[in-house]
Design a protein around this motif. Sequence first.
Motif, mmCIF file in Angstrom:
data_model
loop_
_atom_site.group_PDB
_atom_site.id
_atom_site.type_symbol
_atom_site.label_atom_id
_atom_site.label_comp_id
_atom_site.label_asym_id
_atom_site.label_seq_id
_atom_site.Cartn_x
_atom_site.Cartn_y
_atom_site.Cartn_z
ATOM 1 N N ARG A 110 -6.375 -0.548 8.824
ATOM 2 C CA ARG A 110 -7.183 0.144 7.796
ATOM 3 C C ARG A 110 -6.523 0.013 6.428
ATOM 4 N NH1 ARG A 110 -8.558 5.403 11.150
ATOM 5 N NH2 ARG A 110 -10.065 4.476 12.561
ATOM 6 N N SER A 111 -5.182 -0.042 6.448
ATOM 7 C CA SER A 111 -4.456 -0.204 5.194
ATOM 8 C C SER A 111 -4.726 -1.586 4.602
ATOM 9 C CB SER A 111 -2.959 0.001 5.461
ATOM 10 O OG SER A 111 -2.239 -0.120 4.279
ATOM 11 N N LEU A 112 -4.804 -2.591 5.474
ATOM 12 C CA LEU A 112 -5.103 -3.956 5.019
ATOM 13 C C LEU A 112 -6.538 -4.039 4.478
ATOM 14 C CD1 LEU A 112 -3.891 -6.742 4.782
ATOM 15 C CD2 LEU A 112 -4.470 -7.164 7.180
ATOM 16 N N VAL A 113 -7.466 -3.362 5.152
ATOM 17 C CA VAL A 113 -8.860 -3.313 4.689
ATOM 18 C C VAL A 113 -8.907 -2.656 3.296
ATOM 19 C CG1 VAL A 113 -11.108 -2.222 5.111
ATOM 20 C CG2 VAL A 113 -9.877 -3.351 6.997
ATOM 21 N N ALA A 114 -8.175 -1.549 3.135
ATOM 22 C CA ALA A 114 -8.147 -0.848 1.836
ATOM 23 C C ALA A 114 -7.480 -1.722 0.776
ATOM 24 C CB ALA A 114 -7.415 0.480 1.970
ATOM 25 N N ALA A 115 -6.428 -2.450 1.164
ATOM 26 C CA ALA A 115 -5.739 -3.329 0.205
ATOM 27 C C ALA A 115 -6.700 -4.395 -0.317
ATOM 28 C CB ALA A 115 -4.526 -3.986 0.866
ATOM 29 N N ALA A 116 -7.482 -4.988 0.589
ATOM 30 C CA ALA A 116 -8.424 -6.042 0.171
ATOM 31 C C ALA A 116 -9.418 -5.495 -0.853
ATOM 32 C CB ALA A 116 -9.151 -6.593 1.396
ATOM 33 N N ARG A 117 -9.888 -4.279 -0.611
ATOM 34 C CA ARG A 117 -10.874 -3.663 -1.521
ATOM 35 C C ARG A 117 -10.249 -3.334 -2.878
ATOM 36 N NH1 ARG A 117 -11.430 1.547 -2.236
ATOM 37 N NH2 ARG A 117 -10.412 2.092 -0.278
ATOM 38 N N LEU A 118 -9.069 -2.708 -2.845
ATOM 39 C CA LEU A 118 -8.443 -2.261 -4.101
ATOM 40 C C LEU A 118 -7.990 -3.445 -4.955
ATOM 41 C CD1 LEU A 118 -6.398 0.753 -2.713
ATOM 42 C CD2 LEU A 118 -8.348 0.870 -4.277
ATOM 43 N N VAL A 119 -7.435 -4.453 -4.303
ATOM 44 C CA VAL A 119 -6.957 -5.624 -5.030
ATOM 45 C C VAL A 119 -8.146 -6.336 -5.701
ATOM 46 C CG1 VAL A 119 -5.946 -7.917 -4.621
ATOM 47 C CG2 VAL A 119 -4.833 -5.903 -3.698
ATOM 48 N N ALA A 120 -9.281 -6.417 -4.980
ATOM 49 C CA ALA A 120 -10.470 -7.067 -5.550
ATOM 50 C C ALA A 120 -11.006 -6.278 -6.750
ATOM 51 C CB ALA A 120 -11.550 -7.205 -4.482
ATOM 52 N N ASP A 163 0.659 8.527 -13.060
ATOM 53 C CA ASP A 163 2.058 8.152 -13.306
ATOM 54 C C ASP A 163 2.543 7.152 -12.264
ATOM 55 O OD1 ASP A 163 2.723 9.938 -15.502
ATOM 56 O OD2 ASP A 163 2.716 11.581 -14.038
ATOM 57 N N VAL A 164 2.325 7.488 -10.987
ATOM 58 C CA VAL A 164 2.919 6.680 -9.917
ATOM 59 C C VAL A 164 2.238 5.317 -9.834
ATOM 60 C CG1 VAL A 164 1.560 7.635 -7.986
ATOM 61 C CG2 VAL A 164 3.848 6.803 -7.571
ATOM 62 N N ILE A 165 0.949 5.265 -10.150
ATOM 63 C CA ILE A 165 0.261 3.964 -10.162
ATOM 64 C C ILE A 165 0.829 3.098 -11.292
ATOM 65 C CG2 ILE A 165 -1.958 2.871 -10.708
ATOM 66 C CD1 ILE A 165 -3.262 5.157 -9.028
ATOM 67 N N ALA A 166 0.987 3.679 -12.477
ATOM 68 C CA ALA A 166 1.556 2.913 -13.598
ATOM 69 C C ALA A 166 2.946 2.388 -13.249
ATOM 70 C CB ALA A 166 1.611 3.796 -14.840
ATOM 71 N N ASP A 167 3.675 3.158 -12.440
ATOM 72 C CA ASP A 167 5.050 2.813 -12.062
ATOM 73 C C ASP A 167 5.071 1.933 -10.799
ATOM 74 O OD1 ASP A 167 7.838 2.847 -11.959
ATOM 75 O OD2 ASP A 167 7.902 4.750 -10.880
ATOM 76 N N ASN A 168 4.060 1.094 -10.646
ATOM 77 C CA ASN A 168 3.998 0.167 -9.498
ATOM 78 C C ASN A 168 4.208 0.902 -8.171
ATOM 79 O OD1 ASN A 168 3.458 -2.370 -8.452
ATOM 80 N ND2 ASN A 168 5.588 -3.067 -8.557
ATOM 81 N N THR A 169 3.631 2.098 -8.082
ATOM 82 C CA THR A 169 3.719 2.965 -6.900
ATOM 83 C C THR A 169 5.149 3.024 -6.346
ATOM 84 O OG1 THR A 169 2.875 1.193 -5.478
ATOM 85 C CG2 THR A 169 1.286 2.787 -6.238
ATOM 86 N N SER A 170 6.092 3.177 -7.274
ATOM 87 C CA SER A 170 7.527 3.391 -6.951
ATOM 88 C C SER A 170 8.187 2.210 -6.252
ATOM 89 C CB SER A 170 7.740 4.640 -6.086
ATOM 90 O OG SER A 170 7.179 5.785 -6.655
ATOM 91 N N VAL A 173 -4.645 7.057 -1.655
ATOM 92 C CA VAL A 173 -4.011 5.774 -1.381
ATOM 93 C C VAL A 173 -3.943 4.960 -2.676
ATOM 94 C CG1 VAL A 173 -4.431 3.608 -0.147
ATOM 95 C CG2 VAL A 173 -4.732 5.774 1.023
ATOM 96 N N ALA A 174 -2.844 4.242 -2.861
ATOM 97 C CA ALA A 174 -2.681 3.438 -4.074
ATOM 98 C C ALA A 174 -2.006 2.120 -3.690
ATOM 99 C CB ALA A 174 -1.828 4.198 -5.086
ATOM 100 N N TRP A 175 -2.056 1.144 -4.570
ATOM 101 C CA TRP A 175 -1.401 -0.131 -4.249
ATOM 102 C C TRP A 175 -0.490 -0.571 -5.384
ATOM 103 C CZ3 TRP A 175 -2.329 -5.130 -6.503
ATOM 104 C CH2 TRP A 175 -3.305 -5.150 -7.500
ATOM 105 N N MET A 226 0.863 -1.171 0.000
ATOM 106 C CA MET A 226 0.000 0.000 0.000
ATOM 107 C C MET A 226 0.905 1.229 0.000
ATOM 108 S SD MET A 226 -3.049 -0.925 -0.233
ATOM 109 C CE MET A 226 -4.040 0.442 0.358
ATOM 110 N N GLY A 227 0.520 2.230 -0.753
ATOM 111 C CA GLY A 227 1.333 3.436 -0.848
ATOM 112 C C GLY A 227 0.508 4.675 -0.543
ATOM 113 N N LEU A 228 1.216 5.725 -0.148
ATOM 114 C CA LEU A 228 0.602 7.026 0.128
ATOM 115 C C LEU A 228 -0.467 6.898 1.210
ATOM 116 C CD1 LEU A 228 0.543 8.032 -3.600
ATOM 117 C CD2 LEU A 228 2.014 9.004 -1.836
ATOM 118 N N THR A 229 -0.147 6.132 2.247
ATOM 119 C CA THR A 229 -1.104 5.863 3.320
ATOM 120 C C THR A 229 -0.936 6.801 4.504
ATOM 121 O OG1 THR A 229 0.479 4.208 4.033
ATOM 122 C CG2 THR A 229 -1.439 3.397 2.841
#
Length: 266
Positions: A212-222, A161-168, A86-88, A70-73
């Motif tokens: 909360r980051s893990l909760v957001a990760a589950a949502r974004l990944v899905a 940009d940063v999302i395309a770049d695998n969030t750095s 927030v991005a992943w 997770m990035g930018l958290t």
Amino acid sequence: LFPHVQHRPKAMDKLERYAEILDSAALHARATPQLTHTDPDLSVADAYRVQQLSVDRRLARGERRIGVKMGLTSRAKMLQVGVDEVAWGRLTDAMLIEEGTAMSRARFVHPRVEPEVAFLMKAPLAGKVTAAAALAAVEAIAPAMEIIDSRYENFKFALSDVIADNTSSSGLVIGSWNDPAMDFSNLGVYLEIDGEVKQIGSTAAILGHPLRSLVAAARLVAEAGEEISVGDIVMAGGITAAPNLAPGQTVRTTVQGLGSVMFQVE
Ligand code: 0L1
Ligand code: MG
């Protein structure tokens, strides 16, 4: 059958071309211009597709997926780079740096380091989940650091940009795994370089609570049709602003109650 049809190699799709540019910039540690300089309307959805295509190129070279980041958290991270969502990103085994060893500065464009905590998963997680369900899926929690290395010139980017770049994402170092049956909502964190404290923070800086980051990760990944799988590592996100790395440095992060994790730069 259709003699009038000419067989030409299929024109490379725009998103595949972006994925190749970013993959090649990472492989050769050479900065590239922001995609949004020439394609200002690049959407977040298309940026995630570029990320997936560029990580697919790594997987095709033999790298193995090991989890997500997770990035930018945290507020400090958002302020440092001027992006406030927030991005992943996706993690592969080639990004792992063994705790206590040295990473080669030459493999990166302009690396920075972030103090983080990492989760090890014992059950899959995807979609809209409660914090309690997220916690029940965690096998262990560890102090960790992420090496981020934007592939863009001057470490400058817009959200797409940063999302395309695998969030750095470029590297990760994981310390000892701890039992998650503890209150890790507000643990003191400090990052030292050569024994000098450079950043101080708390796990509470990660969206108010690392779960909360893990909760957001589950949502974004899905949303991308994927899941967090058993055995995955989930990097919860940077806690402080990220200092630059230079050869010769010894870098250590300590998380109250979880222990320390270190690496060197050569
Ligand atoms: O992991 C992070 O929070 C960083 C995400 C990308 C922004 C950056 O490169 O600093
Ligand atoms: Mg990070």
